[in-house]
Design a protein around this motif. Sequence first.
Motif, PDB file in Angstrom:
ATOM      1  N   PRO A 327       0.814  -1.222   0.000  1.00 42.77           N
ATOM      2  CA  PRO A 327       0.000   0.000   0.000  1.00 42.77           C
ATOM      3  C   PRO A 327       0.844   1.268   0.000  1.00 42.77           C
ATOM      4  N   THR A 328       0.222   2.357  -0.426  1.00 41.92           N
ATOM      5  CA  THR A 328       0.845   3.667  -0.372  1.00 41.92           C
ATOM      6  C   THR A 328      -0.188   4.670   0.128  1.00 41.92           C
ATOM      7  N   THR A 329       0.250   5.847   0.495  1.00 41.32           N
ATOM      8  CA  THR A 329      -0.642   6.918   0.923  1.00 41.32           C
ATOM      9  C   THR A 329       0.083   8.243   0.795  1.00 41.32           C
ATOM     10  N   ALA A 330      -0.665   9.336   0.635  1.00 40.73           N
ATOM     11  CA  ALA A 330      -0.036  10.650   0.504  1.00 40.73           C
ATOM     12  C   ALA A 330      -1.037  11.748   0.788  1.00 40.73           C
ATOM     13  N   PHE A 331      -0.604  12.768   1.545  1.00 47.68           N
ATOM     14  CA  PHE A 331      -1.355  14.005   1.676  1.00 47.68           C
ATOM     15  C   PHE A 331      -1.090  14.886   0.460  1.00 47.68           C
ATOM     16  N   THR A 332      -2.088  15.678   0.072  1.00 46.75           N
ATOM     17  CA  THR A 332      -1.842  16.714  -0.923  1.00 46.75           C
ATOM     18  C   THR A 332      -0.946  17.784  -0.295  1.00 46.75           C
ATOM     19  N   PRO A 333      -0.259  18.592  -1.114  1.00 47.99           N
ATOM     20  CA  PRO A 333       0.684  19.575  -0.545  1.00 47.99           C
ATOM     21  C   PRO A 333       0.069  20.535   0.456  1.00 47.99           C
ATOM     22  N   ASP A 334      -1.195  20.905   0.288  1.00 47.45           N
ATOM     23  CA  ASP A 334      -1.812  21.825   1.246  1.00 47.45           C
ATOM     24  C   ASP A 334      -2.427  21.100   2.437  1.00 47.45           C
ATOM     25  N   GLY A 335      -2.337  19.774   2.455  1.00 49.15           N
ATOM     26  CA  GLY A 335      -2.812  18.996   3.587  1.00 49.15           C
ATOM     27  C   GLY A 335      -4.313  18.873   3.697  1.00 49.15           C
ATOM     28  N   THR A 336      -5.067  19.330   2.713  1.00 47.69           N
ATOM     29  CA  THR A 336      -6.528  19.293   2.809  1.00 47.69           C
ATOM     30  C   THR A 336      -7.127  17.970   2.350  1.00 47.69           C
ATOM     31  N   ARG A 337      -6.312  17.126   1.736  1.00 44.17           N
ATOM     32  CA  ARG A 337      -6.803  15.836   1.275  1.00 44.17           C
ATOM     33  C   ARG A 337      -5.743  14.771   1.527  1.00 44.17           C
ATOM     34  N   LEU A 338      -6.216  13.594   1.850  1.00 43.37           N
ATOM     35  CA  LEU A 338      -5.340  12.441   2.029  1.00 43.37           C
ATOM     36  C   LEU A 338      -5.779  11.359   1.058  1.00 43.37           C
ATOM     37  N   ILE A 339      -4.807  10.830   0.327  1.00 41.25           N
ATOM     38  CA  ILE A 339      -5.076   9.780  -0.644  1.00 41.25           C
ATOM     39  C   ILE A 339      -4.722   8.441  -0.009  1.00 41.25           C
ATOM     40  N   THR A 340      -5.675   7.518  -0.007  1.00 40.86           N
ATOM     41  CA  THR A 340      -5.420   6.167   0.484  1.00 40.86           C
ATOM     42  C   THR A 340      -5.936   5.171  -0.542  1.00 40.86           C
ATOM     43  N   PRO A 341      -5.373   3.968  -0.565  1.00 42.01           N
ATOM     44  CA  PRO A 341      -5.947   2.939  -1.430  1.00 42.01           C
ATOM     45  C   PRO A 341      -7.346   2.567  -0.949  1.00 42.01           C
ATOM     46  N   THR A 342      -8.155   2.099  -1.867  1.00 42.32           N
ATOM     47  CA  THR A 342      -9.476   1.584  -1.544  1.00 42.32           C
ATOM     48  C   THR A 342      -9.380   0.072  -1.423  1.00 42.32           C
ATOM     49  N   ALA A 343      -9.759  -0.477  -0.289  1.00 42.37           N
ATOM     50  CA  ALA A 343      -9.657  -1.916  -0.074  1.00 42.37           C
ATOM     51  C   ALA A 343     -10.502  -2.659  -1.116  1.00 42.37           C
ATOM     52  N   PRO A 344     -10.003  -3.802  -1.633  1.00 44.59           N
ATOM     53  CA  PRO A 344      -8.675  -4.350  -1.356  1.00 44.59           C
ATOM     54  C   PRO A 344      -7.652  -3.917  -2.389  1.00 44.59           C
ATOM     55  N   HIS A 345      -7.280  -2.654  -2.343  1.00 45.78           N
ATOM     56  CA  HIS A 345      -6.291  -2.028  -3.231  1.00 45.78           C
ATOM     57  C   HIS A 345      -6.731  -2.081  -4.686  1.00 45.78           C
ATOM     58  N   ARG A 346      -7.964  -1.632  -4.938  1.00 46.84           N
ATOM     59  CA  ARG A 346      -8.500  -1.615  -6.296  1.00 46.84           C
ATOM     60  C   ARG A 346      -8.798  -0.197  -6.767  1.00 46.84           C
ATOM     61  N   GLY A 347      -8.282   0.795  -6.087  1.00 46.46           N
ATOM     62  CA  GLY A 347      -8.497   2.176  -6.467  1.00 46.46           C
ATOM     63  C   GLY A 347      -7.927   3.091  -5.412  1.00 46.46           C
ATOM     64  N   LEU A 348      -8.333   4.333  -5.435  1.00 46.78           N
ATOM     65  CA  LEU A 348      -7.879   5.301  -4.448  1.00 46.78           C
ATOM     66  C   LEU A 348      -9.068   6.054  -3.882  1.00 46.78           C
ATOM     67  N   THR A 349      -9.011   6.332  -2.594  1.00 43.14           N
ATOM     68  CA  THR A 349     -10.016   7.165  -1.943  1.00 43.14           C
ATOM     69  C   THR A 349      -9.376   8.494  -1.574  1.00 43.14           C
ATOM     70  N   VAL A 350     -10.068   9.582  -1.836  1.00 45.42           N
ATOM     71  CA  VAL A 350      -9.586  10.918  -1.504  1.00 45.42           C
ATOM     72  C   VAL A 350     -10.416  11.436  -0.340  1.00 45.42           C
ATOM     73  N   TRP A 351      -9.749  11.565   0.829  1.00 46.21           N
ATOM     74  CA  TRP A 351     -10.434  12.028   2.031  1.00 46.21           C
ATOM     75  C   TRP A 351     -10.286  13.536   2.167  1.00 46.21           C
ATOM     76  N   ASP A 352     -11.364  14.196   2.549  1.00 46.20           N
ATOM     77  CA  ASP A 352     -11.316  15.617   2.873  1.00 46.20           C
ATOM     78  C   ASP A 352     -10.846  15.735   4.324  1.00 46.20           C
ATOM     79  N   THR A 353      -9.647  16.291   4.543  1.00 46.32           N
ATOM     80  CA  THR A 353      -9.038  16.300   5.872  1.00 46.32           C
ATOM     81  C   THR A 353      -9.135  17.652   6.577  1.00 46.32           C
ATOM     82  N   ARG A 354      -9.900  18.572   6.049  1.00 49.16           N
ATOM     83  CA  ARG A 354      -9.906  19.915   6.613  1.00 49.16           C
ATOM     84  C   ARG A 354     -10.479  19.974   8.021  1.00 49.16           C
ATOM     85  N   GLY A 355     -11.261  19.003   8.432  1.00 54.84           N
ATOM     86  CA  GLY A 355     -11.786  18.999   9.790  1.00 54.84           C
ATOM     87  C   GLY A 355     -11.047  18.076  10.720  1.00 54.84           C
TER      88      GLY A 355
END
Length: 357
Positions: A327-355
């Motif tokens: 697996p891999t993961t990464a925040f966007t440069p401004d930290g407002t979104r976090l990218i994670t794989p979608t189980a079972p690693h068949r895509g990516l989920t983009v989380w809104d991290t502002r809260g």
Amino acid sequence: MGVLAYFGFRANGGPQVPEPVWLDDGDLPELPPPVLLRGFASVSSISFSADGTAMSTSHLRRTELDAFDPGSVRVWTLGQSRPRFTVDDPDQAHVAALSPDGQSVASDAPAPAEPPETGSDPCLVDLWDAHTGQRTGRLHVPFVPRRARGHDPHVRSLAYSPDGRFLAAAATDRKVYVWDLTRDRPAVTALTGPRQSVGAVAFSPDGRLLAAGSMDHHAHLWIRTRGRFRYLAPLTGHTDCVDALAFTPDGEMLATAGRDGTVLLWDVLRRARITALTGHTAPVTAVSFGAAGALLATAAEDGTVRLWHTAAHRQLRILTEGLDGPPTTAFTPDGTRLITPTAPHRGLTVWDTRGWH
């Protein structure tokens, strides 16, 4: 807080960070269930342009023996569900990196089938136009001869300097190769220090430091002065290979992780260990800081992506479980979104991290 979007794919007192808000599990907001996508390839690396509007991904493909081989490279406009382009060579890439200006993407490429007459086995790094997908250049990695090296030529990680001038490659011949891309014919410098294969590279936000993780169980630091890189020191503390590392946005702290399943936080100025974050039960394959350096996301072969608060030195929650592959993961440069794989690693989920902090 919730899922903002998802993408499906084919195949001195130390660094200062904000005080944590989340301290009790009951304070954590509810998260939606993971989005399950099927029939897509593993994502092996994620990188962003400096403004966070573009993203590159590299993908691995599963073999009949249930292993993962090199796959494709894609460039996205963040927020859109289809890539700008795909480089879909079955032997193309393990890793990719997007330039800070979002104009170019670098990826490793297969070495020639036949070694050149010089006796060296060059590995290749391809450069692509991030808008058209056309290859714009090819960089040669001057590996030592295979018979003296004991393993095949391979680039395991790529990173651009923040100003886009330099491209660094972690190589299996115990070196980090750095190209000056401002020259008409990019000149390459081989940086030494690691005693075994290098698995990860990262530049500090100001571009003055270059960090690399190695199979010798150490992270290594170089400093750039007047366009030259000088070796500083190893960071010692892991008990196995170091395969992932990242600087905080202010450059004062470095996270390293690897096959011992432990994440170490370092005071960069003092080159001293701050703490160890434990919880993963398998090798850690990716680390990424949020914009303020208060949040750290980690991904591991135990199938989880975990979120940590760096000031409290504690795990906040497990974001994703049941991931397949490395697996891999990464925040966007401004930290407002976090990218994670979608189980079972068949895509990516983009989380809104502002809260989240």
